[in-house]
Motif scaffolding. Structure first.
Motif, mmCIF file in Angstrom:
data_model
loop_
_atom_site.group_PDB
_atom_site.id
_atom_site.type_symbol
_atom_site.label_atom_id
_atom_site.label_comp_id
_atom_site.label_asym_id
_atom_site.label_seq_id
_atom_site.Cartn_x
_atom_site.Cartn_y
_atom_site.Cartn_z
ATOM 1 N N LYS A 40 17.216 -24.209 33.011
ATOM 2 C CA LYS A 40 16.472 -25.496 33.364
ATOM 3 C C LYS A 40 17.046 -26.687 32.886
ATOM 4 N N ARG A 41 17.094 -27.927 33.511
ATOM 5 C CA ARG A 41 17.440 -29.065 33.019
ATOM 6 C C ARG A 41 16.139 -29.944 33.234
ATOM 7 N N LEU A 42 15.287 -30.300 32.364
ATOM 8 C CA LEU A 42 14.151 -30.935 32.304
ATOM 9 C C LEU A 42 14.145 -32.455 32.246
ATOM 10 N N VAL A 43 13.689 -33.370 33.375
ATOM 11 C CA VAL A 43 13.591 -34.506 33.222
ATOM 12 C C VAL A 43 12.250 -35.030 33.195
ATOM 13 N N ARG A 44 11.399 -34.179 34.159
ATOM 14 C CA ARG A 44 10.236 -34.601 34.522
ATOM 15 C C ARG A 44 9.171 -33.266 34.076
ATOM 16 N N VAL A 45 8.264 -33.523 33.637
ATOM 17 C CA VAL A 45 7.314 -32.510 33.244
ATOM 18 C C VAL A 45 5.906 -32.510 33.714
ATOM 19 N N ASN A 46 5.102 -31.493 33.971
ATOM 20 C CA ASN A 46 3.671 -31.370 34.546
ATOM 21 C C ASN A 46 2.981 -30.541 33.317
ATOM 22 N N ILE A 47 2.362 -31.105 32.486
ATOM 23 C CA ILE A 47 1.648 -30.341 31.275
ATOM 24 C C ILE A 47 0.061 -30.671 31.413
ATOM 25 N N ILE A 48 -0.474 -29.813 30.690
ATOM 26 C CA ILE A 48 -2.088 -30.107 30.524
ATOM 27 C C ILE A 48 -2.370 -29.696 29.060
ATOM 28 N N GLY A 49 -3.129 -30.515 28.366
ATOM 29 C CA GLY A 49 -3.479 -30.432 26.945
ATOM 30 C C GLY A 49 -4.746 -31.206 26.747
ATOM 31 N N ASN A 50 -5.135 -31.068 25.396
ATOM 32 C CA ASN A 50 -6.308 -31.601 24.865
ATOM 33 C C ASN A 50 -5.915 -32.966 24.324
#
Length: 164
Positions: A40-50
Motif C-alpha cells: 500500500k501507498r498511504l497518503v490518507r489514513v483513518n485512525i482511532i486513538g486516545n
C-alpha cells in the motif's frame, strides 16, 4: 478535464503506520509523497486513538498538536490555520477518530486532520477487530492464489510429462 479522485483513507493501527517507510520527493524540499506499508501507498489514513496530550500555540503562528495513542503506538495530529477549529474542542482523555493526510517533518510522520470526531472508547477494540479481520481475509485470498498457482504448475508438469 480529468476527474480528480480523493485518496483512500486506510484504516490502520498507529504502530503499523509509524513502521511504514516514508517516501519523500527530494526535488520538492523533501515533501512526503506517501508512506509505503507492504503493497500500500498511504497518503490518507483513518485512525482511532486516545488523546494523551494536547498543546496549543497562540503566538504569531497558531497551531495545535494532539498526541494519539491506540496501544500499538503514538502519533501526532498537527492542525494549522483553519484546521485548528477541527481540534479546538478536543480534550486529553477523549477517544477520537481522525481522518487526515500524512505529512513528514524532522523524521516524524504526522497527520493533518480533515475530520476529527469523538467516539466511544470501545471503538478502539472495534477497529482492532476490523483490522484483524482484513488481515485474515488477505491471508485466505493469498492461500487461494497459492493453491491456484500450485494447480497450474502441476498441470504444466503433467502436460510436459505426457508429451515426453
Amino acid at each position: 478535464m480529468p476527474e480528480l479522485k480523493r485518496q483512500t483513507a486506510y484504516k490502520l493501527k498507529i504502530g503499523d503506520l509509524i513502521r511504514g517507510n516514508p517516501i519523500l520527493d527530494e526535488s520538492n524540499q523533501g515533501k512526503l509523497n506517501f508512506v509505503e506499508l507492504g503493497d500500500k501507498r498511504l497518503v490518507r489514513v483513518n485512525i482511532i486513538g486516545n488523546v494523551i496530550e494536547k498543546y496549543s500555540s497562540e503566538g504569531e503562528k497558531k497551531y495545535t498538536s494532539l498526541t494519539l495513542d491506540d496501544a500499538s503506538g503514538q502519533i501526532r495530529i498537527r492542525a494549522f490555520g483553519e484546521s485548528i477549529d477541527k481540534v479546538q474542542n478536543v480534550v486529553e482523555g477523549q477517544t477520537i477518530l481522525v481522518i487526515g493526510v500524512l505529512r513528514h517533518f524532522n523524521n516524524e510522520i504526522y497527520i493533518i486532520p480533515e475530520i476529527v470526531k469523538e467516539v466511544n472508547p470501545s471503538y478502539l477494540l472495534v477497529r482492532k477487530l476490523e483490522i484483524e479481520q482484513d488481515i485474515s481475509k488477505s491471508i485466505v485470498m493469498q492461500k487461494h492464489e497459492i493453491l491456484a498457482l500450485k494447480d497450474s504448475i502441476l498441470q504444466l508438469i503433467k502436460k510436459a510429462e505426457s508429451t515426453e
